[in-house]
Design a protein around this motif. Structure first.
Motif, PDB file in Angstrom:
ATOM      1  N   LEU A  15       0.582  -1.173   0.100  1.00 15.63           N
ATOM      2  CA  LEU A  15       0.129   0.080  -0.042  1.00 15.63           C
ATOM      3  C   LEU A  15       0.781   1.187  -0.036  1.00 15.63           C
ATOM      4  CD1 LEU A  15      -2.703  -1.103   2.562  1.00 15.63           C
ATOM      5  CD2 LEU A  15      -3.015  -0.925  -0.020  1.00 15.63           C
ATOM      6  N   LEU A  16       1.998   1.415   0.567  1.00 16.80           N
ATOM      7  CA  LEU A  16       3.011   2.526   0.653  1.00 16.80           C
ATOM      8  C   LEU A  16       3.964   2.425  -0.362  1.00 16.80           C
ATOM      9  CD1 LEU A  16       3.805   2.095   4.567  1.00 16.80           C
ATOM     10  CD2 LEU A  16       1.994   3.418   3.533  1.00 16.80           C
ATOM     11  N   VAL A  78      -1.402   9.069   1.893  1.00 12.12           N
ATOM     12  CA  VAL A  78      -1.127   7.822   2.713  1.00 12.12           C
ATOM     13  C   VAL A  78      -2.285   7.328   3.347  1.00 12.12           C
ATOM     14  CG1 VAL A  78      -0.401   7.213   5.153  1.00 12.12           C
ATOM     15  CG2 VAL A  78       1.283   8.637   3.626  1.00 12.12           C
ATOM     16  N   GLN A  79      -3.323   8.332   3.792  1.00  9.41           N
ATOM     17  CA  GLN A  79      -4.608   7.802   4.294  1.00  9.41           C
ATOM     18  C   GLN A  79      -5.234   7.208   3.041  1.00  9.41           C
ATOM     19  OE1 GLN A  79      -5.178  10.491   8.241  1.00  9.41           O
ATOM     20  NE2 GLN A  79      -6.513  11.227   6.410  1.00  9.41           N
ATOM     21  N   ALA A  80      -5.172   7.595   1.979  1.00  8.72           N
ATOM     22  CA  ALA A  80      -6.110   7.161   0.734  1.00  8.72           C
ATOM     23  C   ALA A  80      -5.445   5.902   0.503  1.00  8.72           C
ATOM     24  CB  ALA A  80      -5.952   8.014  -0.431  1.00  8.72           C
ATOM     25  N   ALA A  81      -4.527   5.575   0.553  1.00  9.03           N
ATOM     26  CA  ALA A  81      -3.671   4.286   0.395  1.00  9.03           C
ATOM     27  C   ALA A  81      -4.143   3.416   1.410  1.00  9.03           C
ATOM     28  CB  ALA A  81      -2.352   4.404   0.428  1.00  9.03           C
ATOM     29  N   LEU A  82      -4.121   3.632   2.581  1.00 10.02           N
ATOM     30  CA  LEU A  82      -4.516   2.786   3.752  1.00 10.02           C
ATOM     31  C   LEU A  82      -6.044   2.481   3.573  1.00 10.02           C
ATOM     32  CD1 LEU A  82      -2.762   4.357   6.653  1.00 10.02           C
ATOM     33  CD2 LEU A  82      -2.152   2.192   5.554  1.00 10.02           C
ATOM     34  N   ASN A  83      -6.919   3.320   2.906  1.00  9.52           N
ATOM     35  CA  ASN A  83      -8.307   3.182   2.911  1.00  9.52           C
ATOM     36  C   ASN A  83      -8.460   2.219   1.507  1.00  9.52           C
ATOM     37  OD1 ASN A  83      -9.603   4.412   4.933  1.00  9.52           O
ATOM     38  ND2 ASN A  83      -9.653   6.290   3.669  1.00  9.52           N
ATOM     39  N   GLY A  85      -6.845  -0.469   1.491  1.00 10.95           N
ATOM     40  CA  GLY A  85      -6.212  -1.771   1.845  1.00 10.95           C
ATOM     41  C   GLY A  85      -7.341  -2.799   2.470  1.00 10.95           C
ATOM     42  N   GLU A  86      -7.338  -4.129   1.801  1.00 12.73           N
ATOM     43  CA  GLU A  86      -8.576  -4.938   2.430  1.00 12.73           C
ATOM     44  C   GLU A  86      -7.834  -5.531   3.827  1.00 12.73           C
ATOM     45  OE1 GLU A  86      -9.990  -9.180   0.921  1.00 12.73           O
ATOM     46  OE2 GLU A  86      -9.319  -8.015  -0.503  1.00 12.73           O
ATOM     47  N   HIS A  87      -8.726  -5.490   4.595  1.00 14.60           N
ATOM     48  CA  HIS A  87      -8.683  -6.120   6.016  1.00 14.60           C
ATOM     49  C   HIS A  87      -7.635  -5.067   6.799  1.00 14.60           C
ATOM     50  CE1 HIS A  87     -11.161  -9.592   5.195  1.00 14.60           C
ATOM     51  NE2 HIS A  87     -10.214  -9.643   4.187  1.00 14.60           N
ATOM     52  N   VAL A  88      -7.559  -3.628   6.556  1.00 13.71           N
ATOM     53  CA  VAL A  88      -6.477  -3.080   7.186  1.00 13.71           C
ATOM     54  C   VAL A  88      -7.477  -1.784   7.844  1.00 13.71           C
ATOM     55  CG1 VAL A  88      -4.830  -1.170   6.725  1.00 13.71           C
ATOM     56  CG2 VAL A  88      -4.826  -3.033   5.382  1.00 13.71           C
ATOM     57  N   ILE A  89      -7.295  -1.670   9.239  1.00  8.19           N
ATOM     58  CA  ILE A  89      -7.941  -0.496   9.851  1.00  8.19           C
ATOM     59  C   ILE A  89      -6.744   0.339  10.494  1.00  8.19           C
ATOM     60  CG2 ILE A  89      -9.978  -1.704  10.506  1.00  8.19           C
ATOM     61  CD1 ILE A  89      -8.694  -2.034  13.230  1.00  8.19           C
ATOM     62  N   TRP A  90      -6.775   1.740  10.398  1.00  9.62           N
ATOM     63  CA  TRP A  90      -5.771   2.412  10.912  1.00  9.62           C
ATOM     64  C   TRP A  90      -6.506   3.736  11.477  1.00  9.62           C
ATOM     65  CZ3 TRP A  90      -6.175   7.458   8.687  1.00  9.62           C
ATOM     66  CH2 TRP A  90      -7.316   7.439   7.601  1.00  9.62           C
ATOM     67  N   SER A  91      -5.750   4.438  12.113  1.00 12.64           N
ATOM     68  CA  SER A  91      -6.052   5.596  12.883  1.00 12.64           C
ATOM     69  C   SER A  91      -4.748   6.845  12.893  1.00 12.64           C
ATOM     70  CB  SER A  91      -6.593   5.676  14.121  1.00 12.64           C
ATOM     71  OG  SER A  91      -5.806   5.225  15.123  1.00 12.64           O
ATOM     72  N   TRP A 106       4.219  12.819  11.161  1.00 17.63           N
ATOM     73  CA  TRP A 106       2.875  12.407  11.078  1.00 17.63           C
ATOM     74  C   TRP A 106       3.014  10.720  11.634  1.00 17.63           C
ATOM     75  CZ3 TRP A 106      -1.746  15.243   9.420  1.00 17.63           C
ATOM     76  CH2 TRP A 106      -1.371  16.691   9.058  1.00 17.63           C
ATOM     77  N   GLN A 107       2.183  10.456  12.426  1.00 17.52           N
ATOM     78  CA  GLN A 107       2.162   9.069  12.800  1.00 17.52           C
ATOM     79  C   GLN A 107       0.668   8.168  12.720  1.00 17.52           C
ATOM     80  OE1 GLN A 107       3.031   7.251  17.140  1.00 17.52           O
ATOM     81  NE2 GLN A 107       4.736   6.367  15.925  1.00 17.52           N
ATOM     82  N   TRP A 108       0.694   7.178  11.925  1.00 17.11           N
ATOM     83  CA  TRP A 108      -0.799   6.606  12.080  1.00 17.11           C
ATOM     84  C   TRP A 108      -0.490   4.979  12.729  1.00 17.11           C
ATOM     85  CZ3 TRP A 108       1.189   9.234   7.720  1.00 17.11           C
ATOM     86  CH2 TRP A 108       0.189  10.266   7.510  1.00 17.11           C
ATOM     87  N   VAL A 109      -1.410   4.671  13.402  1.00 22.35           N
ATOM     88  CA  VAL A 109      -1.225   3.200  14.063  1.00 22.35           C
ATOM     89  C   VAL A 109      -2.337   2.295  13.082  1.00 22.35           C
ATOM     90  CG1 VAL A 109      -2.136   1.630  15.622  1.00 22.35           C
ATOM     91  CG2 VAL A 109      -1.240   4.136  16.273  1.00 22.35           C
ATOM     92  N   PHE A 110      -1.762   1.344  12.547  1.00 25.75           N
ATOM     93  CA  PHE A 110      -2.553   0.336  11.764  1.00 25.75           C
ATOM     94  C   PHE A 110      -2.716  -0.912  12.274  1.00 25.75           C
ATOM     95  CE2 PHE A 110       1.770  -0.378  10.517  1.00 25.75           C
ATOM     96  CZ  PHE A 110       1.664  -2.219  10.461  1.00 25.75           C
TER      97      PHE A 110
END
Length: 113
Positions: A15-16, A78-83, A85-91, A106-110
């Motif tokens: 995804l990244l 980054v947020q669009a890419a994470l969205n 992802g199948e079976h990926v949750i993030w904040s 910037w930091q995201w948790v996945f």
């Protein structure tokens, strides 16, 4: 279990990778080498058990973007890419300015399963 840990981690890597910025797994580059980059790493798991074995496992971790740009469009990318992802949750976990490097961090948790 439905998938191996490695295949789950490769989902995050994949995804990244298309974001057109250097992406590192577990390590940061030398500060004078790259001024805009992503570092991601896994750091734990949530596990579900049944019949005395692990039946499902979700791997968790962080994704860190370092940039000089105040309104960097890479944040949205980054947020669009994470969205996607199948079976990926993030904040989005935090946004900080680092005095030592003059970078915005910037930091995201996945979690990926």
């Amino acid at each position: 279990m439905s998938q191996s840990i490695v295949s789950k981690l490769k989902k995050i890597r994949d995804l990244l990778a298309p974001l057109q910025v250097p992406v590192y797994h577990h390590r940061k580059p030398a500060p004078d080498k790259v001024a805009r980059y992503i570092v991601w790493a896994e750091d734990g798991a949530n596990q579900f058990a049944g019949n005395n074995r692990i039946t499902e496992q979700a791997i968790s971790g962080t994704i860190d973007l370092y940039t000089h740009a105040e309104y960097d469009p890479l944040v949205d990318a980054v947020q669009a890419a994470l969205n996607t992802g199948e079976h990926v949750i993030w904040s989005l976990e935090s946004i900080e300015y680092e005095d030592e490097t003059a970078l915005i961090h910037w930091q995201w948790v996945f979690s990926v399963s």
